[in-house]
Design an enzyme around this catalytic site. Structure first.
Site, PDB file in Angstrom:
ATOM      1  N   GLU A 508       0.827  -1.226   0.000  1.00  0.00           N
ATOM      2  CA  GLU A 508       0.000   0.000   0.000  1.00  0.00           C
ATOM      3  C   GLU A 508       0.855   1.268   0.000  1.00  0.00           C
ATOM      4  O   GLU A 508       0.594   2.222   0.730  1.00  0.00           O
ATOM      5  CB  GLU A 508      -0.967   0.001   1.200  1.00  0.00           C
ATOM      6  CG  GLU A 508      -2.042  -1.061   1.052  1.00  0.00           C
ATOM      7  CD  GLU A 508      -3.250  -0.862   1.937  1.00  0.00           C
ATOM      8  OE1 GLU A 508      -3.340   0.169   2.623  1.00  0.00           O
ATOM      9  OE2 GLU A 508      -4.110  -1.743   1.912  1.00  0.00           O
TER      10      GLU A 508
HETATM   11  C1  LIG Z   1       3.594  -9.500   0.434  1.00  0.00           C
HETATM   12  C2  LIG Z   1       3.154  -8.542  -0.601  1.00  0.00           C
HETATM   13  C3  LIG Z   1       1.822  -8.447  -0.935  1.00  0.00           C
HETATM   14  C4  LIG Z   1       1.418  -7.599  -1.971  1.00  0.00           C
HETATM   15  N1  LIG Z   1       0.113  -7.592  -2.374  1.00  0.00           N
HETATM   16  C5  LIG Z   1      -0.235  -6.900  -3.485  1.00  0.00           C
HETATM   17  C6  LIG Z   1      -1.539  -7.024  -4.054  1.00  0.00           C
HETATM   18  O1  LIG Z   1      -2.387  -7.725  -3.523  1.00  0.00           O
HETATM   19  N2  LIG Z   1      -1.820  -6.359  -5.178  1.00  0.00           N
HETATM   20  C7  LIG Z   1      -0.904  -5.565  -5.792  1.00  0.00           C
HETATM   21  O2  LIG Z   1      -1.202  -4.992  -6.823  1.00  0.00           O
HETATM   22  N3  LIG Z   1       0.356  -5.397  -5.283  1.00  0.00           N
HETATM   23  C8  LIG Z   1       0.701  -6.068  -4.155  1.00  0.00           C
HETATM   24  N4  LIG Z   1       1.964  -5.938  -3.636  1.00  0.00           N
HETATM   25  C9  LIG Z   1       2.900  -5.033  -4.284  1.00  0.00           C
HETATM   26  C10 LIG Z   1       3.281  -3.821  -3.441  1.00  0.00           C
HETATM   27  O3  LIG Z   1       2.281  -2.880  -3.492  1.00  0.00           O
HETATM   28  C11 LIG Z   1       4.624  -3.332  -3.994  1.00  0.00           C
HETATM   29  O4  LIG Z   1       5.593  -4.241  -3.529  1.00  0.00           O
HETATM   30  C12 LIG Z   1       4.956  -1.937  -3.614  1.00  0.00           C
HETATM   31  O5  LIG Z   1       4.138  -1.052  -4.295  1.00  0.00           O
HETATM   32  C13 LIG Z   1       6.415  -1.575  -3.874  1.00  0.00           C
HETATM   33  O6  LIG Z   1       6.832  -1.957  -5.139  1.00  0.00           O
HETATM   34  P1  LIG Z   1       8.199  -2.777  -5.310  1.00  0.00           P
HETATM   35  O7  LIG Z   1       8.187  -3.877  -4.315  1.00  0.00           O
HETATM   36  O8  LIG Z   1       8.329  -3.118  -6.713  1.00  0.00           O
HETATM   37  O9  LIG Z   1       9.320  -1.754  -4.843  1.00  0.00           O
HETATM   38  P2  LIG Z   1      10.009  -0.622  -5.756  1.00  0.00           P
HETATM   39  O10 LIG Z   1       8.953   0.177  -6.429  1.00  0.00           O
HETATM   40  O11 LIG Z   1      11.046  -1.250  -6.570  1.00  0.00           O
HETATM   41  O12 LIG Z   1      10.659   0.315  -4.634  1.00  0.00           O
HETATM   42  C14 LIG Z   1      11.909   0.019  -4.003  1.00  0.00           C
HETATM   43  C15 LIG Z   1      12.159   1.087  -2.953  1.00  0.00           C
HETATM   44  O13 LIG Z   1      12.280   2.366  -3.569  1.00  0.00           O
HETATM   45  C16 LIG Z   1      11.387   3.291  -2.944  1.00  0.00           C
HETATM   46  N5  LIG Z   1      10.900   4.232  -3.957  1.00  0.00           N
HETATM   47  C17 LIG Z   1      10.383   3.962  -5.176  1.00  0.00           C
HETATM   48  N6  LIG Z   1      10.016   5.093  -5.795  1.00  0.00           N
HETATM   49  C18 LIG Z   1      10.317   6.105  -4.965  1.00  0.00           C
HETATM   50  C19 LIG Z   1      10.185   7.538  -5.033  1.00  0.00           C
HETATM   51  N7  LIG Z   1       9.664   8.173  -6.100  1.00  0.00           N
HETATM   52  N8  LIG Z   1      10.602   8.248  -3.998  1.00  0.00           N
HETATM   53  C20 LIG Z   1      11.137   7.669  -2.917  1.00  0.00           C
HETATM   54  N9  LIG Z   1      11.271   6.326  -2.784  1.00  0.00           N
HETATM   55  C21 LIG Z   1      10.883   5.558  -3.797  1.00  0.00           C
HETATM   56  C22 LIG Z   1      10.289   2.460  -2.350  1.00  0.00           C
HETATM   57  O14 LIG Z   1       9.706   3.135  -1.229  1.00  0.00           O
HETATM   58  C23 LIG Z   1      11.034   1.214  -1.932  1.00  0.00           C
HETATM   59  O15 LIG Z   1      11.583   1.412  -0.660  1.00  0.00           O
HETATM   60  C24 LIG Z   1       2.375  -6.777  -2.608  1.00  0.00           C
HETATM   61  C25 LIG Z   1       3.710  -6.841  -2.234  1.00  0.00           C
HETATM   62  C26 LIG Z   1       4.114  -7.724  -1.265  1.00  0.00           C
HETATM   63  C27 LIG Z   1       5.560  -7.791  -0.920  1.00  0.00           C
END
Ligand SMILES: Cc1cc2nc3c(=O)[nH]c(=O)nc-3n(C[C@H](O)[C@H](O)[C@H](O)COP(=O)(O)OP(=O)(O)OC[C@H]3O[C@@H](n4cnc5c(N)ncnc54)[C@H](O)[C@@H]3O)c2cc1C
Length: 839
Positions: A508
């Site tokens: 989220e």
């Molecule tokens: C257990 C689990 C359940 C999930 N369930 C769902 C689901 O039901 N449906 C769904 O659609 N998604 C789901 N997700 C996805 C989740 O919403 C994403 O993991 C999340 O949005 C972060 O994306 P990412 O993991 O690719 O991290 P990335 O986007 O690769 O981010 C890596 C890091 O960089 C930081 N970052 C990225 N952009 C910026 C910025 N502009 N400024 C500052 N910091 C930044 C982030 O905060 C993070 O710390 C789930 C994820 C997990 C792990």
């Protein structure tokens, strides 16, 4: 001397005019009086007809020019129009998705903090925790039963999946349809009730709460309830409420995580065959991952970008992000294998499809809602983010406090319960603070949502603050438990929380992004009293109307900025003594005063930051992150005061409130100080130092003595401990690992006096405590303790031995069904090598 008096008069008049937000002519009159007094010699101790020299003449001219700004026509020509043109020229283009995120949600108490003069009655008007009898019965009935059923070791380790009986129970009792209205077969519970129910389950199992939380947050249920067609509502909502459908919501993909709007998942409007008829539909290709409940889902909510190259729906080709409902058994839908997020047992996995045809009716809300997906998601997220994760993070913090206070009192080293050692008191005090503040803010925020607010900024700060505080709380609980926490097994009640904390931090909106970008960088635009109005005005295609709106907003902004400069300086040099306090503060006046002062300082620094950084806000994330922290601390301490009042001002809780307020204000100051010291503009930095910190730092962390006092309250079974951990699952069954803690704590407390006598005898050498010796019997024989005390000690020792025991395993018990699995390096869920240029 005369010059000094003049300076004093100018500062005093300016402070008064600035704080009262005087208009230009009032400024001219006020400063004119001082000028006249100078020219008449009052500051030199005399009185004569005014002597107007060359500079005096210039001063009157300047004052006349200032006063004339009250005349609309003059003001517009001289100031507003040039400013309007300049801002229009430099304002960066706000993308559609950014605009929809900005428009989503409501502004609430966050705007009061941004105003610098919070109206405390608005916070007090938020209702305290109120549940209907039905909601209370559900919390005490099925929710309690569900918690009793949970065997976390079976879930986390032995089965590594959600047991069927848990699924059956949550479906049968309607847990999956708490947010679905009664009209459509759901429970129709308030946000407050949902939050408490989710919290109670989370305090027992972060795995089980996930399968209940997901259908009750952003996903098919909520989207259909809010935006669905009547047909979709009548068909799906009763089925979702009864658990006949298991939903998931697919937004994230391998290349689109935090930046979800850049998804490559695509749909083309086209004609195709569905159930033997030719219909208008969408041909979809997508690749999603991390989808919670995905592997068990029967109904996939899917977000994708929609194009209409043949203009079948209208004139537009790039329609935008759209959300559709797809049965998981629809031809072409692939539900992949499972991910293993932090070793969790809740279902989570990828899904994908290539050229899958769906009828247009499957778009949530039907054809009229194509392209509205991002707006729908942002609107739901604005409220949802305030409930799901803050509820579980709050309950988690309360559970960490409950078990750590018990364990700390039971576990003895160096002849003392470890909780009585100052070193352990520190993390225990932090746990008290986390439990109190998280619960305070959870309750207030859930009540806001219950009464219809969708607080986008508050929900963002709640999400990152409560989950970060839980992360700290879990670490503290681990440290207090030592090796007992580290050795995993059926009697370990901390490992599940430790493993799953990063999930709450990441989903989220991952916390770094939520803190540094969403809370302040977007929040400032939303919650600031004038900024958004100015931006809307300059973007108005009708220049005349835009200029008029800009005039109002810009003038308001100038007087707001001056009032912040003067108000903050005044409150800082008077140490907040005259800052606003609401009625009936009853002993909380000093905290309210400091919060009002803090809010003034926040408003000033926030305004300076926005004014000097403008569009650069998005990249100056170290500053915006600190400002998000400062905003959060004011909100959280305000909620702590409200909780104390809503709880009926229990005297015993007063030191806890004082502890939380002192630390919160200290952290606020750290955040603000960090912002000012790193301000890129040296002039603004110097000015802010003088205005905000004229005498240096103001706030210090809570004293060691106060920390000790609140820990003694929390480790004593009774009213305060129960209030701090209210509404979580508490077992009193000695066969349950946490129930055993409760039973043992009561016994250990009852045996404490006898224990002291025994310890004295051991130290004196009268009694020896080694394996093979019955030292309790020896102490009774020596007359150190009575027979009844010996009995009590024996019971306490037997229970304590069970509490401090850790699990052990035969090697094959830990390696069920081992099979080598290749790491997924460079392969996606389909087993296809990822290329940077997927088409
Ligand atoms: C257990 C689990 C359940 C999930 N369930 C769902 C689901 O039901 N449906 C769904 O659609 N998604 C789901 N997700 C996805 C989740 O919403 C994403 O993991 C999340 O949005 C972060 O994306 P990412 O993991 O690719 O991290 P990335 O986007 O690769 O981010 C890596 C890091 O960089 C930081 N970052 C990225 N952009 C910026 C910025 N502009 N400024 C500052 N910091 C930044 C982030 O905060 C993070 O710390 C789930 C994820 C997990 C792990």
């Amino acid at each position: 001397m005369a010059l000094f008096l003049l300076l004093i008069a100018l500062v005093a008049v300016s402070l008064a005019l600035g704080m009262w937000r005087a208009s230009p002519w009032q400024w001219a009159v006020g400063l004119g009086v001082v000028t006249l007094a100078w020219q008449c010699g009052f500051f030199h101790g005399g009185a004569h007809w005014p002597q107007i020299g060359f500079f005096g003449f210039l001063t009157w001219l300047a004052l006349a020019a200032l006063g004339s700004l009250s005349i609309q026509e003059v003001r517009r020509r001289a100031v507003v129009q040039p400013a309007f043109k300049m801002v229009r020229g430099i304002l960066p283009k706000v993308s559609d998705t950014e605009q929809q995120a900005l428009d989503a949600g409501t502004v609430g108490f966050d705007a009061e903090i941004f105003s610098g003069t919070p109206d405390w009655t608005k916070l007090r008007a938020v209702p305290p925790i109120v549940l209907t009898p039905e909601e209370r019965a559900f919390l005490d009935g099925p929710t309690e039963q569900l918690c009793q059923m949970i065997d976390h070791w079976q879930i986390r380790h032995s089965e590594r999946r959600m047991p069927k009986e848990i699924w059956d129970f949550v479906k049968a009792h309607g847990f999956l349809g708490m947010l679905i209205s009664k009209e459509h077969g759901g429970l129709g519970f308030s946000a407050q009730a949902q939050s408490l129910i989710l919290g109670k389950i989370a305090s027992r199992s972060p795995d089980v709460v996930t399968i209940v939380m997901v259908p009750n947050s952003l996903g098919p249920g909520e989207l259909i309830e809010k935006y669905g067609t009547d047909e979709q509502k009548h068909h799906y909502l009763p089925r979702l409420a009864q658990g006949l459908e298991v939903p998931c919501f697919s937004l994230t993909g391998p290349t689109s995580g935090s930046d979800a709007a850049t998804m490559r998942d695509i749909g083309y409007v086209t004609r195709g065959e569905h159930e033997g008829r030719e219909v208008v539909g969408i041909r979809l290709s997508w690749d999603k991952r991390y989808i919670t409940l995905g592997p068990e889902a029967t109904l996939v909510g899917l977000a994708f970008r929609l194009f209409d190259p043949e203009k079948i729906l209208g004139a537009k080709e790039d329609i935008g992000i759209t959300v559709a409902l797809i049965p998981s058994d629809h031809p072409g839908v692939n539900i992949g294998r499972r991910h293993l997020p932090s070793g969790a047992a809740f279902p989570n996995g990828p899904n994908w499809g290539t050229d899958v045809f769906i009828p247009i009716d499957w778009v949530i809300g039907g054809e009229k809602m194509v392209g509205q997906g991002w707006r729908m998601l942002m609107e739901c997220l604005a409220a949802g983010r305030a409930i799901s994760l803050p509820s579980s993070a709050t309950a988690g913090a309360k559970a960490m406090l409950r078990v750590s206070t018990a364990y700390g009192r039971i576990r003895r080293q160096f002849g003392l319960p470890v909780a009585r050692m100052e070193g352990v008191e520190e993390p225990l005090a932090r746990l008290v603070e986390a439990a109190y503040v998280n619960e305070a803010a959870r309750a207030v925020t859930a009540s806001m949502v219950s009464r219809g607010e969708r607080p986008s900024v508050i929900s963002a700060l709640m999400k990152y603050q409560t989950t970060e505080r839980l992360r700290r709380a879990v670490n503290d609980a681990f440290d207090i438990h030592g090796g007992r926490a580290i050795c995993d097994g059926p009697s370990n009640y901390l490992q599940a929380a430790y493993q799953l904390v990063p999930v709450g931090i990441t989903v989220e909106g991952a916390n770094i992004l939520t803190r540094t970008l969403i809370t302040f960088a977007q929040g400032a635009l939303r919650s600031h009293p004038y900024l958004y109005k100015e931006v809307q005005a300059v973007q108005d295609p009708d220049s005349k109307r835009g200029l008029e709106a800009f005039d109002d907003a810009f003038c308001g902004h100038i007087s707001f900025a001056i009032s912040n400069v003067t108000g903050a300086f005044f409150h800082n040099i008077t140490l907040g003594l005259f800052a606003e306090v609401p009625e009936r503060a009853q002993g909380l006046e000093p905290i309210y005063r400091q919060l009002s002062r803090a809010s003034r300082n926040f408003a000033l620094v926030a305004d300076f930051t926005v004014a000097t950084l403008g569009g650069g806000l998005k990249v100056k994330q170290k500053l915006t992150g600190r400002l998000a922290d400062a905003l959060s601390e004011i909100y959280l301490v305000s909620c702590a005061l409200k909780r104390f009042e809503d709880d009926g001002r229990p005297e015993a809780d007063r030191p806890i409130v004082a502890f939380c307020a002192a630390n919160g204000l200290h952290r606020f100051e750290e955040a603000l100080r960090g912002t000012v010291e790193n301000f890129p503009n040296p002039v603004a930095r110097t000015l802010l130092r003088v205005l905000v910190f004229p005498f240096g730092r103001h706030y210090y962390p809570a004293s060691d003595e106060l920390g000790g006092k609140i820990v003694r309250l929390a480790i004593t079974p009774g009213e305060v401990r129960d209030r701090l951990t209210r509404d979580i699952y508490i077992s009193n069954d000695p066969e349950d690992a946490t129930g055993l803690l409760e039973v043992t704590l009561a016994k250990v407390v009852a045996a404490e006096e006898a224990e002291k006598k025994l310890e004295r005898a051991i130290r004196a050498g009268t009694v020896r405590r080694y394996h093979g010796i019955d030292w309790i019997a020896a102490a009774a024989d020596a007359g150190t303790i009575t027979e009844s005390e010996a009995l009590l000690l024996k019971e306490a020792e037997a229970l304590t031995a069970r509490v401090i025991a850790v699990d052990h395993f035969a090697p094959d018990e830990l390696t069920p069904n081992y099979r080598k699995v290749a790491p997924n390096l460079g392969h996606n869920s389909r087993g296809v090598v990822e290329s940077a240029n997927q088409s």
